[in-house]
Design a protein around this motif. Structure first.
Motif: not given
Length: 138
Positions: A2-3, A37, A39, A76, A102-103, A106
């Motif tokens: 999982k991210p 991850v 953003s 991302h 979103q991921l 996660a």
């Protein structure tokens, strides 16, 4: 695997305080063993926090910390980020929740009580929100 999304407090523990609890997490991120991850908005939030006088970090140190995080985090794009169905009490933390949503599936590692309060609802959407620095091993 999982991210993993890391909120600002966890990033501070990793890159500023060198917290012993975060040693394994940092090593797994640096080695590429887990997909951490970030953003643009989460990076801006981290940059804003480490620039505060409280941390006494000069501009060169701040830049080095940000460069290290950006070099190891998967980036991302925020432009297509879906908003999570839950609102965080702290608007600055909403971006981490939205990114994890979103991921999904996660993991969001956070020490923030406002995010941890949402954990049971987020679990129904296959998002683990936890303060456990070793949750990436799950």
């Amino acid at each position: 695997m999982k991210p993993v999304v890391l909120d600002t407090n966890i990033l501070l523990d990793i890159f500023v305080f060198n917290d012993e609890r975060a040693v394994n997490l940092k090593q797994a991120i640096v080695d590429g063993g887990i997909p951490a991850v970030a953003s643009q908005k989460t990076i801006f939030e981290f940059a804003d926090v480490i620039s505060r006088p409280l941390f006494k970090l000069d501009e060169a140190t701040q830049a080095a910390i940000l460069a290290q995080w950006q070099s190891i985090a998967q980036q991302h794009d925020d432009s297509d980020l879906v908003t999570a169905p839950w609102k965080c009490q702290d608007p600055d933390d909403q971006i981490f929740l939205d990114l994890a949503y979103q991921l999904r599936p996660a993991i969001l590692i956070s020490k923030d009580n406002a995010l941890l309060h949402i954990a049971s609802r987020a679990a129904q959407e296959d998002i683990l929100i936890t303060s456990d620095y070793n949750a990436f091993r799950l």
